[in-house]
Write a protein that holds these residues in place. Structure first.
Motif, PDB file in Angstrom:
ATOM      1  N   ILE A 249       0.838  -1.201   0.000  1.00  0.00           N
ATOM      2  CA  ILE A 249       0.000   0.000   0.000  1.00  0.00           C
ATOM      3  C   ILE A 249       0.870   1.247   0.000  1.00  0.00           C
ATOM      4  CG2 ILE A 249      -1.705   1.310   1.321  1.00  0.00           C
ATOM      5  CD1 ILE A 249      -2.712  -1.396   2.412  1.00  0.00           C
TER       6      ILE A 249
ATOM      7  N   ALA B 264       2.640   1.682  -3.398  1.00  0.00           N
ATOM      8  CA  ALA B 264       1.750   2.209  -4.444  1.00  0.00           C
ATOM      9  C   ALA B 264       1.461   3.681  -4.213  1.00  0.00           C
ATOM     10  CB  ALA B 264       0.453   1.395  -4.469  1.00  0.00           C
ATOM     11  N   TYR B 265       1.242   4.049  -2.949  1.00  0.00           N
ATOM     12  CA  TYR B 265       0.929   5.449  -2.628  1.00  0.00           C
ATOM     13  C   TYR B 265       2.100   6.365  -2.943  1.00  0.00           C
ATOM     14  CZ  TYR B 265      -0.413   9.547   0.113  1.00  0.00           C
ATOM     15  OH  TYR B 265      -0.712  10.823   0.504  1.00  0.00           O
ATOM     16  N   ARG B 266       3.312   5.958  -2.532  1.00  0.00           N
ATOM     17  CA  ARG B 266       4.492   6.791  -2.796  1.00  0.00           C
ATOM     18  C   ARG B 266       4.778   6.889  -4.289  1.00  0.00           C
ATOM     19  NH1 ARG B 266       8.281   8.101   0.836  1.00  0.00           N
ATOM     20  NH2 ARG B 266       8.881   9.457  -0.878  1.00  0.00           N
TER      21      ARG B 266
ATOM     22  N   LYS C 288       2.503   7.095  -6.581  1.00  0.00           N
ATOM     23  CA  LYS C 288       1.561   8.066  -7.140  1.00  0.00           C
ATOM     24  C   LYS C 288       1.829   9.477  -6.619  1.00  0.00           C
ATOM     25  CE  LYS C 288      -2.263   4.769  -7.659  1.00  0.00           C
ATOM     26  NZ  LYS C 288      -3.631   4.423  -7.198  1.00  0.00           N
TER      27      LYS C 288
ATOM     28  N   GLN D  94      -6.144  11.084  -0.118  1.00  0.00           N
ATOM     29  CA  GLN D  94      -5.675  10.168  -1.158  1.00  0.00           C
ATOM     30  C   GLN D  94      -5.128   8.874  -0.565  1.00  0.00           C
ATOM     31  OE1 GLN D  94      -6.032  10.282  -4.417  1.00  0.00           O
ATOM     32  NE2 GLN D  94      -7.196  12.173  -4.179  1.00  0.00           N
ATOM     33  N   PHE D  95      -4.577   8.943   0.652  1.00  0.00           N
ATOM     34  CA  PHE D  95      -4.099   7.727   1.304  1.00  0.00           C
ATOM     35  C   PHE D  95      -5.278   6.797   1.604  1.00  0.00           C
ATOM     36  CE2 PHE D  95      -3.039   5.179   5.056  1.00  0.00           C
ATOM     37  CZ  PHE D  95      -1.896   4.539   4.598  1.00  0.00           C
TER      38      PHE D  95
ATOM     39  N   GLU E 272      -8.087   6.706  -0.011  1.00  0.00           N
ATOM     40  CA  GLU E 272      -8.517   6.157  -1.292  1.00  0.00           C
ATOM     41  C   GLU E 272      -7.614   5.005  -1.723  1.00  0.00           C
ATOM     42  OE1 GLU E 272     -11.326   6.852  -2.954  1.00  0.00           O
ATOM     43  OE2 GLU E 272     -11.749   8.020  -1.137  1.00  0.00           O
ATOM     44  N   GLU E 273      -6.321   5.130  -1.460  1.00  0.00           N
ATOM     45  CA  GLU E 273      -5.375   4.062  -1.807  1.00  0.00           C
ATOM     46  C   GLU E 273      -5.655   2.812  -0.978  1.00  0.00           C
ATOM     47  OE1 GLU E 273      -2.749   2.507  -4.305  1.00  0.00           O
ATOM     48  OE2 GLU E 273      -3.319   4.627  -4.341  1.00  0.00           O
TER      49      GLU E 273
ATOM     50  N   LYS F 145      -8.546   1.839   0.110  1.00  0.00           N
ATOM     51  CA  LYS F 145      -9.746   1.219  -0.446  1.00  0.00           C
ATOM     52  C   LYS F 145      -9.428   0.466  -1.741  1.00  0.00           C
ATOM     53  CE  LYS F 145     -12.816   4.653   1.617  1.00  0.00           C
ATOM     54  NZ  LYS F 145     -13.773   5.758   1.386  1.00  0.00           N
ATOM     55  N   GLU F 146      -8.511   1.019  -2.512  1.00  0.00           N
ATOM     56  CA  GLU F 146      -8.135   0.374  -3.772  1.00  0.00           C
ATOM     57  C   GLU F 146      -7.301  -0.877  -3.537  1.00  0.00           C
ATOM     58  OE1 GLU F 146      -5.446   1.459  -7.699  1.00  0.00           O
ATOM     59  OE2 GLU F 146      -6.579   3.057  -6.695  1.00  0.00           O
ATOM     60  N   GLN F 147      -6.392  -0.804  -2.572  1.00  0.00           N
ATOM     61  CA  GLN F 147      -5.462  -1.900  -2.322  1.00  0.00           C
ATOM     62  C   GLN F 147      -6.038  -2.986  -1.418  1.00  0.00           C
ATOM     63  OE1 GLN F 147      -2.366  -2.291  -3.645  1.00  0.00           O
ATOM     64  NE2 GLN F 147      -2.606  -0.423  -4.861  1.00  0.00           N
TER      65      GLN F 147
END
Length: 299
Positions: A107, A110-112, A114, A277-278, A280-281, A283-285
């Protein structure tokens, strides 16, 4: 009462010493003493007990400390609200207990990827410590054992974890009777995992024997491998371990085996674009999470 006085007051309260507070603030000690005296005169009440070991808050001081934390946090949020950018930047701090932390590397990666301009800090701790950190605004949000019932806290998402008995591979496992007289190895004496195990034991006519607490997951798993006892952990945590040599996992029956891990934040936390945004990430991951923005009931 100005903000400067409150910042000095908080420093003294946190350090438990005038001299240490002066060092952290880069003030001379007499300046700090004068400011505390000024604040006490304004409020017409002593805020600290003075004794040989330093100083501690009076009941009035404890009350003021609660409001000071809120005031200084609101000031910080006001500054963030003015300078916050639609493009995430700055920093966020996320808390996690040891077992949930194993989910975080992909997680965070992926966040870093983006949002490279955001600096992410990770705080590992026990559930009670992390809830306190959220309430004190020390972390933006945290993964903890749930549910968490507090009027100032919102649960953003819930992951139902399946629990498993972690036993040494040398153990001839034949259900609960195999471990009912063995030592339970655990990180947190009051965790939900222990409660679920005790319910299962009780329904089967057994009781929990000895309990041994550990400070680290590495030490706990090492002792399971050595045959000192057994542990209760999420099956997902066991499955993600790089090295499973020496241990085996046996899932709990469905009736006793599910416990929630929740991601929590303060209800009144200012949501910077970086933290939004974190989430949201997350929820996506974490597609298995129940992403319903659950709000806890009032305590």
């Amino acid at each position: 009462m100005d903000i400067g006085l409150l910042k000095v007051f908080m420093a003294v309260a946190e350090e438990g010493s005038i001299s240490k507070a002066a060092q952290s603030l880069n003030y001379v000690q007499s300046n700090v003493t004068a400011r505390i005296q000024q604040l006490e005169q304004e409020l017409k009440t002593p805020l600290f007990y003075r004794h040989s070991r330093g100083i501690t808050l009076t009941s009035a001081g404890q009350t003021l400390m609660t409001y000071t934390e809120k005031i200084l946090n609101l000031l910080e949020e006001a500054e963030k609200a003015v300078v916050d950018s639609p493009v995430p930047k700055g920093s966020i701090t996320v808390g996690s207990d040891t077992t949930a932390a194993i989910r975080l590397p992909p997680i965070l990666s992926a966040y870093r990827g983006k949002f490279p301009e955001v600096e992410v800090h990770l705080e590992i701790g026990l559930t009670d410590q992390l809830i306190n950190s959220v309430l004190q605004y020390s972390v933006n949000g945290a993964f903890v054992d749930g549910p968490v019932e507090h009027p100032d806290i919102i649960q953003e998402l819930i992951i139902n974890e399946r629990l498993g008995l972690i036993v040494p591979e040398t153990m001839d496992f034949c259900g609960l009777r195999t471990v009912q007289d063995k030592t339970l190895l655990i990180l947190n004496l009051d965790c939900m995992y222990r409660m679920q195990l005790e319910e299962w034991l009780r329904d089967e006519g057994y009781r929990l024997a000895n309990v041994m607490q550990f400070g680290t997951m590495e030490g706990l798993l090492g002792c399971v491998k050595a045959g000192i006892g057994y542990a209760v952990l999420p099956v997902s945590y066991y499955n993600k371990l790089n090295v499973k040599d020496g241990i085996r996992c046996y899932p709990f029956p469905e009736r006793y085996g599910e416990v929630p891990t929740v991601f929590i934040r303060r209800r009144d936390l200012y949501m910077t674009s970086a933290f939004q945004q974190f989430i949201e990430e997350l929820k996506e991951q974490l597609p298995e999470a129940r992403m319903c923005g659950v709000e806890t009931s009032d305590a």
